[in-house]
Scaffold this motif. Structure first.
Motif: not given
Length: 587
Positions: A253-262, A317-320, A351-357
């Motif tokens: 149930x935990x989130x996976x590691x981000x595809x791309x570092x911020x 990609x967006x993990x959210x 990967x656009x999951x993080x706003x900075x990316x």
């Protein structure tokens, strides 16, 4: 117009509405004599589908539009044909007869406009000619049957439509799965969900605190059935981890590691991390992601030779998004999609999951494609990701051919990729033709330039040869002139050094000499008998015949005077009192 048996086409259609019993009645009435004309104005009743035949001289009125309905109910299919002016309740009356289900316990579903009442006129729904509906009877339990296993086997081969409502995003997702697809240990066919369509809703809920580390953010998915009266109320009834079913998380149930570092400084390093993490999540069978900047990917795709150019596929990609894992595992990792992308596309990912990316991506897109592409990406919400942008390079600018969202299927994705390839192939053929014509023109120009250069080189060599020849002539002329000048100077000096010609009458003996030149002229002069031969030689040289080049000969007997001693006198040389000599060039 009436048919040969006296039955109107509309009457045949109406007969089909009432099933086999009404059709039998139709067959009986077909052979009966026609009714009188007085009854022609009466409307047909439900027990009879016939109207009296009008005389052929009368005009038949316009036929009503008929609608076809294919109704599914618990492994049964009923075909219903009604007029467009009929109400929904009339369909239920027919189904009540065919299915033996009371109208009060029948729910007719599948309308595109939502639930409708029994009095709703079909014309107001603006339906197509062919329609599909299904019947729900939540108050009637399924009857046991000895053939239950065979029914279940048939269900395994059917496709189920799961309509999942994402409450947070207020958006519906339609997922098609075969009945053999499992929810952990149970198939969809055996799970008790409605066929052919079942409604679910999905939302997030916090996991118990004792099941997670304090530093990790964990969540699972809570799924609730919204179908009326169905037994499939919560996926947890079957011990199903819904996040695992829809690919939204791991078994913990935990989130996976981000595809791309911020805030990664190097795009290549970020994409290497993206590729490695993508392989970890979804396996090694995935598109070959271009490792490098978006500018380098554009150069690779757009700016080579026309035959080597490709389309650029930008995967965002967006993990959210609830669609991301399904899209990656079922679409991006499908063998057909991987092979097609690898052969025809340069695939670049971000990967656009993080706003900075995401902000960095928008800056990159604005720099390379202009503000239109960046604004297009901004308009898509999180739950519409992932996105696959298909970009085609043109002479003046780059064009986004298609934006494929995450809520698609493998077949639809392949069709849209192939559609983009058709557009690209047509443009590529034009580019190849233009490039071939340009290369042909350039080749002709090069050949002309080479021929021109060869001509210039030949002219230059010819001119240089002429210049060298002229220079040589000038040099020889100069040498000749110097030699002539020198000879002239010698001649003049010899001419001035000669003693004066003696008179014919004098005390000393006089020798008169006649000298014939090579040109036929004669040189005549008088000399003293005591004059030395050298003076004779100097006289001949002063006339342009130096004794180094000419020899002086007597006529008879032939003697070479120039071989005698220049110091001897004319008397000693026997050139007295007169003598005829001739000059001859030395060999």
């Amino acid at each position: 117009m009436p048919q040969e048996n006296g039955i109107l086409q509309s009457e045949v259609s109406q007969a089909n509405i009432y099933g086999p019993h009404s059709q039998a009645a139709t067959a009986e009435a077909a052979v009966a004599p026609p009714a009188t004309s007085s009854s022609s104005s009466s409307p047909p009743s439900s027990s009879s589908a016939f109207c009296p035949v009008l005389p052929s001289r009368h005009i038949v009125e316009r036929q009503p539009r008929m609608l076809n309905f294919r109704v599914e109910y618990r492994q049964r299919t009923v075909e219903v044909v009604v007029e467009e002016g009929s109400a929904v309740g009339e369909i239920k009356h027919i189904l009540e007869t065919e299915l033996q289900v009371p109208i009060s316990q029948m729910q007719l579903k599948g309308w595109k406009s939502g639930d409708v009442s029994d009095v709703t006129v079909l014309r107001s729904l603006h339906l197509p000619k062919n329609n599909s509906l299904y019947v729900l009877t939540p108050d009637i339990a399924p009857t046991a049957s000895t053939s239950q296993n065979s029914v279940l086997q048939e269900s395994l081969n059917q496709n189920f439509l799961l309509v999942i409502s994402h409450r947070e995003a207020q958006r519906d997702y339609n997922l098609n799965f075969p009945g053999s697809r499992t929810i952990q240990e149970m198939t969809l066919a055996a799970s008790g969900i409605s066929y052919p369509c079942h409604h679910l809703s999905v939302c997030r809920r916090s996991s118990p605190a004792n099941n997670q580390e304090p530093t990790e953010e964990c969540a699972d998915v809570h799924m609730v059935s919204d179908s009326e009266g169905d037994d499939f109320e919560d996926a947890s009834e079957f011990g199903v981890d819904e996040s695992e079913m829809f690919g939204m998380g791991s078994s913990t149930g935990c989130r996976k590691a981000a595809l791309m570092p911020e805030n990664s400084e190097n795009e290549s390093d970020a994409l290497l991390h993206f590729t490695a993490e993508f392989s970890t999540r979804y396996g090694e069978c995935h598109p070959v992601f271009f490792i490098g900047t978006l500018e380098a990917a554009s150069q690779e795709a757009f700016y080579g030779k026309a035959r080597d150019r490709k389309l650029l596929a930008i995967y965002l990609h967006n993990d959210e998004s609830v669609l991301s894992n399904v899209f990656c595992s079922q679409m991006m990792c499908a063998d057909s999609i991987v092979a097609y992308l690898s052969q025809n596309f340069i695939t670049w990912a971000w990967d656009v999951t993080k706003e900075a990316n995401k902000a960095r991506l928008l800056t990159i897109c604005t720099r390379h494609f202009g503000s239109v592409v960046a604004q297009t990406i901004r308009t898509y919400k999180t739950d519409q990701f992932p996105l696959l942008l298909i970009v085609m390079g043109k002479r003046t600018s780059n064009e986004v051919l298609n934006v494929i969202q995450g809520n698609t299927t493998v077949d639809e994705l392949m069709m849209r990729l192939m559609g983009a390839m058709e557009i690209f192939s047509a443009q590529q053929q034009e580019d190849i033709k233009d490039e071939d014509e340009r290369e042909a023109r350039e080749m002709v120009k090069r050949e002309q330039d080479e021929a021109y250069q060869l001509s210039l080189e030949a002219d230059r060599k010819k001119r240089e040869a002429q210049e060298r020849e002229q220079a040589e002539q000038l040099r020889l002329q100069q040498i000749q002139k110097e030699a002539d000048d020198e000879k002239e100077a010698i001649r003049l000096s010899l001419e001035h050094a000669l003693p004066p010609e003696p008179a014919e009458e004098g005390g000393e003996p006089i020798s008169k000499l006649r000298i014939r030149t090579p040109s036929g002229e004669f040189l005549v002069r008088r000399f003293l008998g005591s004059t030395k031969l050298q003076v004779l030689f100097d006289f001949v040289a002063s006339k342009g015949y130096p004794w180094d080049d000419f020899k002086l000969l007597t006529t008879f007997p032939r003697r070479n005077i120039t071989q005698l001693d220049p110091a001897s006198s004319l008397l000693e040389a026997k050139l007295f009192p007169q003598e005829t000599l001739f000059l001859e060039a030395k060999e």
